[in-house]
Write an enzyme that holds these catalytic residues in place. Structure first.
Site, PDB file in Angstrom:
ATOM      1  N   ASP A  88      -3.529  -4.947  -2.369  1.00  0.00           N
ATOM      2  CA  ASP A  88      -2.184  -5.058  -2.944  1.00  0.00           C
ATOM      3  C   ASP A  88      -1.660  -6.468  -2.737  1.00  0.00           C
ATOM      4  O   ASP A  88      -1.108  -6.796  -1.693  1.00  0.00           O
ATOM      5  CB  ASP A  88      -1.248  -4.040  -2.298  1.00  0.00           C
ATOM      6  N   HIS A 142       5.399  -9.036  -0.605  1.00  0.00           N
ATOM      7  CA  HIS A 142       5.058  -8.726   0.781  1.00  0.00           C
ATOM      8  C   HIS A 142       4.584  -9.939   1.581  1.00  0.00           C
ATOM      9  O   HIS A 142       4.200  -9.790   2.739  1.00  0.00           O
ATOM     10  CB  HIS A 142       3.990  -7.648   0.801  1.00  0.00           C
TER      11      HIS A 142
END
Length: 293
Positions: free
Chosen positions: A189, A194
């Site tokens: 991911d 993030h």
């Protein structure tokens, strides 16, 4: 219009071949916080190849491709800005225990598109089969800000149900590493939300946030370790709604309410909050269904 619900729902499934081995499983387990203490036999079953068991939530990263919340954005009829996308929830059904290494076929399609007025919600279902038959089915609920208003079905309420009023049967606390998101993203991911402070600010956050699926996996590990004697093969279904953000370095409090079922099975209701922010809700409507040994 960025989301053409009719086109998305009518599109044929997208099929891809996936493969994984023990290194992928070990990296995933480390990414959700396994391995501490490093020599604990209960942790070695997540980290040592000779003792390895696969936590069912590994299904969300198996094969190394983009997670469902990202995969949905490449489906026909969907053309939206990643910065407007949030992961609303995740559901997983394990038809059989996941093998340490395997090859399988994953077929994904949009099975629902809801019009929330100021937003849209897409549900991407992925069905995975190998030579032995169905292996797992998962569904990612994708919330897209600013993309509703086409007059479609509103769908289920997005308001999370409150946790049980009774005191929990068990409580576990999970400290998160400062680099937890950087480690977890190595499983596939690569959303900059993030890791990149500038992108996180553009998306409306003070700093990069932890992947919802990292919290999802770590929470399942807490339930398995606390209530199922570490037996990952007993997990049948697992669902959660993402109710709030988590920041790397925080501590999560996992509250569990257990109810017995037939034989040696049952259900665990779970609520997760951020200890550092007065137990601000993180996962809601969270349920683990398990079977007998």
């Amino acid at each position: 219009m960025p989301i053409d619900a009719a086109e998305a729902l009518a599109a044929a499934p997208r099929v891809r071949e996936i493969a994984w081995d023990h290194k992928d499983v070990q990296l995933y387990h480390l990414g959700i916080g396994a391995g501490l203490p490093a020599t604990d036999p209960r942790e070695l079953r997540y980290t040592l190849e000779s003792r390895l068991h696969v936590l069912p939530s590994f299904a969300t990263v198996a094969g190394g491709g983009p997670p469902g919340v990202i995969g949905a954005l490449s489906m026909p009829g969907v053309d939206v800005d990643l910065a407007d996308v949030l992961h609303g929830g995740q559901r997983l059904r394990a038809h059989r225990p996941l093998p340490v290494r395997g090859r399988a076929s994953a077929a994904s399609r949009v099975v629902a598109a809801y019009d929330k007025g100021t937003a849209a919600v897409l549900v991407l279902r992925t069905e995975v089969t190998d030579e032995g038959g169905p292996l797992w089915t998962d569904e990612a609920e994708v919330f897209v800000r600013g993309e509703g208003g086409w007059g479609g079905e509103r769908g289920p309420s997005g308001r999370p149900a409150p946790p049980p009023a009774a005191a929990p049967d068990h409580v576990a606390e999970r400290p998160l590493r400062e680099d937890q998101a950087l480690l977890y993203r190595l499983s596939g991911d690569w959303n900059p939300l993030h890791a990149d402070p500038e992108f996180a600010a553009r998306a409306g956050f003070d700093r990069p946030v932890l992947h919802g699926l990292c919290t999802y996996g770590g929470t399942l590990k807490s339930v398995v370790d606390t209530l199922l004697d570490g037996d990952v093969t007993r997990v049948r279904e697992y669902r959660a709604r993402f109710a709030g953000v988590v920041y790397p370095g925080e501590t999560l409090r996992v509250r569990m309410w257990r109810s017995a079922g037939p034989g040696d099975g049952g259900t665990v209701r779970v609520a997760v909050g951020a200890v550092d922010r007065d137990d601000a809700p993180v996962l809601a409507d969270t349920v683990v269904r398990y079977g007998s040994r």
